[in-house]
Design a protein around this motif. Structure first.
Motif, mmCIF file in Angstrom:
data_model
loop_
_atom_site.group_PDB
_atom_site.id
_atom_site.type_symbol
_atom_site.label_atom_id
_atom_site.label_comp_id
_atom_site.label_asym_id
_atom_site.label_seq_id
_atom_site.Cartn_x
_atom_site.Cartn_y
_atom_site.Cartn_z
ATOM 1 N N ALA A 1 0.824 -1.214 0.000
ATOM 2 C CA ALA A 1 0.000 0.000 0.000
ATOM 3 C C ALA A 1 0.856 1.261 0.000
ATOM 4 C CB ALA A 1 -0.899 -0.005 1.234
ATOM 5 N N ASP A 2 0.396 2.275 -0.771
ATOM 6 C CA ASP A 2 1.020 3.598 -0.715
ATOM 7 C C ASP A 2 0.601 4.304 0.563
ATOM 8 O OD1 ASP A 2 2.016 3.329 -3.332
ATOM 9 O OD2 ASP A 2 0.110 4.012 -4.185
ATOM 10 N N ILE A 3 -0.686 4.102 0.908
ATOM 11 C CA ILE A 3 -1.262 4.803 2.050
ATOM 12 C C ILE A 3 -1.991 3.808 2.947
ATOM 13 C CG2 ILE A 3 -3.013 6.519 2.727
ATOM 14 C CD1 ILE A 3 -2.402 7.970 0.089
ATOM 15 N N VAL A 4 -1.765 3.901 4.249
ATOM 16 C CA VAL A 4 -2.531 3.104 5.206
ATOM 17 C C VAL A 4 -3.437 4.048 5.988
ATOM 18 C CG1 VAL A 4 -2.415 1.739 7.330
ATOM 19 C CG2 VAL A 4 -0.910 1.196 5.417
ATOM 20 N N VAL A 5 -4.733 3.712 6.006
ATOM 21 C CA VAL A 5 -5.709 4.479 6.766
ATOM 22 C C VAL A 5 -6.082 3.657 7.990
ATOM 23 C CG1 VAL A 5 -7.985 5.570 6.728
ATOM 24 C CG2 VAL A 5 -6.616 5.498 4.628
ATOM 25 N N ILE A 6 -6.066 4.272 9.160
ATOM 26 C CA ILE A 6 -6.427 3.550 10.386
ATOM 27 C C ILE A 6 -7.825 3.971 10.807
ATOM 28 C CG2 ILE A 6 -5.754 2.984 12.749
ATOM 29 C CD1 ILE A 6 -2.875 3.836 11.852
ATOM 30 N N LEU B 1 -13.011 5.850 5.447
ATOM 31 C CA LEU B 1 -13.478 5.436 4.115
ATOM 32 C C LEU B 1 -13.415 6.605 3.128
ATOM 33 C CD1 LEU B 1 -16.538 3.231 5.145
ATOM 34 C CD2 LEU B 1 -14.362 2.401 4.209
ATOM 35 N N ALA B 2 -13.832 7.800 3.574
ATOM 36 C CA ALA B 2 -13.811 8.966 2.673
ATOM 37 C C ALA B 2 -12.381 9.315 2.292
ATOM 38 C CB ALA B 2 -14.502 10.161 3.346
ATOM 39 N N ALA B 3 -11.462 9.246 3.254
ATOM 40 C CA ALA B 3 -10.055 9.535 2.966
ATOM 41 C C ALA B 3 -9.503 8.497 1.990
ATOM 42 C CB ALA B 3 -9.240 9.536 4.259
ATOM 43 N N ALA B 4 -9.860 7.224 2.210
ATOM 44 C CA ALA B 4 -9.367 6.141 1.348
ATOM 45 C C ALA B 4 -9.878 6.304 -0.081
ATOM 46 C CB ALA B 4 -9.805 4.793 1.924
ATOM 47 N N ILE B 5 -11.153 6.642 -0.225
ATOM 48 C CA ILE B 5 -11.733 6.826 -1.562
ATOM 49 C C ILE B 5 -11.031 7.980 -2.281
ATOM 50 C CG2 ILE B 5 -13.840 7.523 -2.811
ATOM 51 C CD1 ILE B 5 -15.404 5.987 -0.540
ATOM 52 N N ALA B 6 -10.850 9.096 -1.572
ATOM 53 C CA ALA B 6 -10.205 10.266 -2.183
ATOM 54 C C ALA B 6 -8.779 9.937 -2.624
ATOM 55 C CB ALA B 6 -10.204 11.437 -1.203
ATOM 56 N N ALA B 7 -8.058 9.180 -1.794
ATOM 57 C CA ALA B 7 -6.674 8.828 -2.146
ATOM 58 C C ALA B 7 -6.644 7.864 -3.334
ATOM 59 C CB ALA B 7 -5.967 8.213 -0.940
ATOM 60 N N SER B 8 -7.590 6.947 -3.381
ATOM 61 C CA SER B 8 -7.596 5.999 -4.503
ATOM 62 C C SER B 8 -7.999 6.716 -5.796
ATOM 63 C CB SER B 8 -8.498 4.798 -4.211
ATOM 64 O OG SER B 8 -9.830 5.107 -4.485
ATOM 65 N N SER C 1 -4.506 15.089 0.150
ATOM 66 C CA SER C 1 -3.203 15.621 0.563
ATOM 67 C C SER C 1 -2.184 14.504 0.735
ATOM 68 C CB SER C 1 -3.325 16.367 1.895
ATOM 69 O OG SER C 1 -4.320 17.351 1.830
ATOM 70 N N ALA C 2 -2.619 13.414 1.350
ATOM 71 C CA ALA C 2 -1.699 12.299 1.600
ATOM 72 C C ALA C 2 -1.232 11.670 0.290
ATOM 73 C CB ALA C 2 -2.379 11.253 2.480
ATOM 74 N N SER C 3 -1.989 11.898 -0.789
ATOM 75 C CA SER C 3 -1.650 11.315 -2.092
ATOM 76 C C SER C 3 -0.567 12.110 -2.818
ATOM 77 C CB SER C 3 -2.885 11.276 -2.986
ATOM 78 O OG SER C 3 -3.913 10.598 -2.342
ATOM 79 N N SER C 4 -0.418 13.383 -2.433
ATOM 80 C CA SER C 4 0.599 14.184 -3.119
ATOM 81 C C SER C 4 1.959 13.880 -2.500
ATOM 82 C CB SER C 4 0.264 15.670 -3.016
ATOM 83 O OG SER C 4 0.248 16.047 -1.667
ATOM 84 N N ILE C 5 3.001 14.225 -3.227
ATOM 85 C CA ILE C 5 4.340 13.910 -2.735
ATOM 86 C C ILE C 5 4.605 14.699 -1.455
ATOM 87 C CG2 ILE C 5 6.814 14.107 -3.242
ATOM 88 C CD1 ILE C 5 5.866 13.704 -6.255
ATOM 89 N N THR C 6 4.975 13.992 -0.428
ATOM 90 C CA THR C 6 5.171 14.632 0.870
ATOM 91 C C THR C 6 6.524 15.329 0.906
ATOM 92 O OG1 THR C 6 3.970 12.775 1.753
ATOM 93 C CG2 THR C 6 4.972 14.254 3.340
ATOM 94 N N ILE C 7 6.472 16.620 1.105
ATOM 95 C CA ILE C 7 7.714 17.359 1.313
ATOM 96 C C ILE C 7 7.595 18.032 2.661
ATOM 97 C CG2 ILE C 7 8.475 17.832 -1.049
ATOM 98 C CD1 ILE C 7 6.801 20.559 -0.579
ATOM 99 N N HIS C 8 8.697 18.311 3.286
ATOM 100 C CA HIS C 8 8.625 18.965 4.583
ATOM 101 C C HIS C 8 8.150 20.398 4.388
ATOM 102 C CE1 HIS C 8 9.289 19.737 8.737
ATOM 103 N NE2 HIS C 8 9.928 20.842 8.405
ATOM 104 N N ARG C 9 7.044 20.738 5.048
ATOM 105 C CA ARG C 9 6.472 22.069 4.882
ATOM 106 C C ARG C 9 6.932 22.984 6.004
ATOM 107 N NH1 ARG C 9 2.186 18.514 3.607
ATOM 108 N NH2 ARG C 9 1.730 18.584 1.392
ATOM 109 N N PRO C 10 7.103 24.277 5.692
ATOM 110 C CA PRO C 10 7.504 25.208 6.749
ATOM 111 C C PRO C 10 6.394 25.350 7.783
ATOM 112 C CG PRO C 10 6.893 26.397 4.758
ATOM 113 C CD PRO C 10 6.886 24.950 4.405
ATOM 114 N N GLU C 11 6.753 25.739 8.979
ATOM 115 C CA GLU C 11 5.774 25.888 10.059
ATOM 116 C C GLU C 11 4.712 26.932 9.704
ATOM 117 O OE1 GLU C 11 4.215 25.711 14.234
ATOM 118 O OE2 GLU C 11 5.016 24.302 12.792
ATOM 119 N N GLY C 12 5.080 28.008 8.997
ATOM 120 C CA GLY C 12 4.103 29.023 8.610
ATOM 121 C C GLY C 12 3.566 29.779 9.812
#
Lengths: 126, 404
Positions: free
Chosen positions: B2-7, B14-21, B315-326
């Motif tokens: 799996a690319d993404i694991v949803v707990i 389920l909504a997060a999983a559907i959006a990522a797929s 969001s979890a589907s996009s390439i994760t880069i370290h984001r600034p604190e902002g």
């Protein structure tokens, strides 16, 4: 009290979680003016709530031979508030056999409301 | 793999999983329950999906649609599978779980926490008295009646006017029990207005505002409670006590986000929400770990919850880069909490917040000078608004205020 206020009613809309307070002016049993609703369905609900209040009844029915002992059900359409307990009595006395699929009609014309009781859940056989 | 694991396989998971797929990711959803849909299968009343779909569905129907969609998309959903341990950050994610096939280990690119919430118990309210049977949290009673066909009691008092308590007042009445009243310590109902109307007013069930329970009586089974009026500081007022005979007490004292896994992982928590701190992409303080649903903050409607969860999935589907604190987003005047807790860059941001005190005749939401007019602002109804965040606004802390 001014004449116009005599037939003023306030109804809390229950269609969605926003819960608008809808104000209705009635004259001779007819709706004259509606305000306070944020959508068209609030208008429809408030008129009906004044003239003939209705509710969806949700409950559960016994299932034999299923993965669960109960299947959740609801009325296919809202029923008159006065008939709530008559509907519940029929629902309480009903029993069905697994399997049950969402949307299955489990009681036709419940309590002579011309509304059906439908399953809202799948209950596969055990 | 799996690319993404949803707990959690409730509506958020389920909504997060559907959006990522839908973004082309391979998703695995793990849930410790034997069933899917989280709390929804026991929420047999209608009112779900009105904002999202324009139709009023029951909980099982709403869950059924998400389960079907997730399966059609090929999401790998595993029930009876409990996550034991998480490791995350620095590109090394590890999920260890136990299920029907034994122990498994997954190494996803991203983890989405959708672990839901729990009910507050008698001990959170510190109600004095004996410890008889017949005292249940409202959700447990709901599961007993709606899932397992177990009777709960005949004469019922409900403490707390939260949504589950109101729904159960109606449910118990329809099942033939006598609901003697709902006791609420606040001067207003904490559940949604629509539930006060269709669960209490429809059945003439009394709502005792500014009251609390001061004693619980009974040896083996509950025989009654004592309730009393409270003053401005929510302290019981002497000589206002009233005894009520009952065999059942349901507690609807609110919900607490469940974050044992998140805490063990070490994500930063927000004491105001009880959930992880997240940015506008629903990412926590640990890169590649996202949170959504009732473990992030407790929602009133599933419609808003799944919308937010889908954002976490995208969001979890996009390439994760370290984001600034902002910039931090902090609650200001008459605001009890705000999500997200920080904003890492300019653009459209959906802000969820809750009012501390009711402002029934309208309010203005002001975030770092950006203003929005609201029809009302009451604690029982979460406010969710989109704002356009500019670079100027990110200069310092952004305060969210509700102004009359």
């Amino acid at each position: 009290m001014p004449e116009g206020l005599k037939n003023m009613r306030e109804v809390r809309c229950i269609i969605c979680p926003i819960g608008c307070m809808v104000r209705i002016e009635l004259e001779n049993g007819e709706v004259r003016k509606i305000s306070g609703n944020q959508c068209i369905r609030g208008r429809e609900y408030a008129v009906e709530e004044c003239l003939d209040p209705k509710r969806i009844v949700c409950s559960s029915i016994l299932v034999s031979g299923g993965e669960w002992p109960l299947v959740s059900v609801r009325t296919s359409k809202p029923v008159s508030k006065e008939k709530l307990f008559l509907v519940m009595e029929e629902v309480r006395n009903a029993k069905v056999k697994a399997p049950v699929t969402t949307g299955d009609v489990l009681i036709r014309n419940v309590a002579t409301t011309s509304v059906d009781i439908i399953a809202t859940k799948d209950v596969p056989s055990r | 793999m799996a690319d993404i694991v949803v707990i959690g396989a409730g509506p958020a998971g389920l909504a997060a999983a559907i959006a990522a797929s839908e973004k082309g990711r391979k998703v695995t959803v793990l849930d410790r329950n034997q069933w899917l849909g989280g709390i929804l299968p026991q929420c047999i009343h209608d009112g779900f999906g009105v904002l999202e779909k324009g139709v009023s569905l029951t909980g099982p129907e709403y869950a059924g649609q998400y389960i079907k969609k997730a399966r059609e998309r090929g999401v790998d959903i595993r029930s009876s599978t409990m996550v034991l341990e998480l490791e995350a950050g620095k590109g090394k994610n590890r999920v260890r779980a136990i299920g029907p096939g034994g122990i498994m280990e997954l190494r996803p690119r991203a983890i989405i926490l959708a672990t839901g919430c729990r009910e507050r118990t008698r001990w959170a309210a510190m109600i004095p008295g004996t410890r008889p049977s017949g005292i249940y949290t409202a959700g447990v009673a709901q599961a007993m009646i709606n899932l397992y066909n177990r009777a709960v009691g005949r004469k019922v008092v409900i403490l707390g006017s939260g949504n589950v308590g109101l729904i159960m007042a109606r449910r118990m009445t329809l099942e033939g029990a006598e609901v003697k009243g709902v006791v609420e310590i606040m001067p207003y109902a904490t559940g949604l207005p629509r539930n006060v109307v269709q669960c209490l007013e429809d059945y003439n069930i009394p709502l005792h505002l500014s009251h609390t329970i001061t004693n619980i009586k009974g040896r083996s089974r509950l025989t009654g409670i004592t309730m009393a009026k409270v003053d401005k500081d929510m302290k019981p007022i002497q000589r206002t006590e009233m005894d009520v005979e009952c065999d059942t007490l349901l507690l609807s004292l609110g919900l607490v986000p469940e974050n044992e896994l998140a805490k063990a992982l070490g994500v930063e928590m927000d004491p105001l929400t009880g959930g992880p701190r997240v940015d506008q992409d629903m990412e926590t303080s640990i890169d590649g770990v996202y949170a959504c649903g009732n473990c992030l903050h407790v929602h009133d409607t599933v419609d808003m919850l799944t919308e937010e969860a889908a954002l976490a999935g995208r969001s979890a589907s996009s390439i994760t880069i370290h984001r600034p604190e902002g910039a931090r987003l902090i609650p200001g005047r008459n605001v009890s909490y705000v999500v997200p807790q920080w904003v890492h860059g300019p653009g459209k941001v959906i802000v969820s917040l809750r009012a501390k005190r009711p402002m029934e005749s309208g309010a203005v939401l002001s975030i770092a000078g950006e203003r929005k007019r609201l029809a009302c602002a009451v604690p029982s109804t979460m406010i969710r608004e989109e704002i356009e965040v500019t670079n100027d606004m990110l200069e310092g802390d952004m305060e969210a205020d509700l102004i009359a």
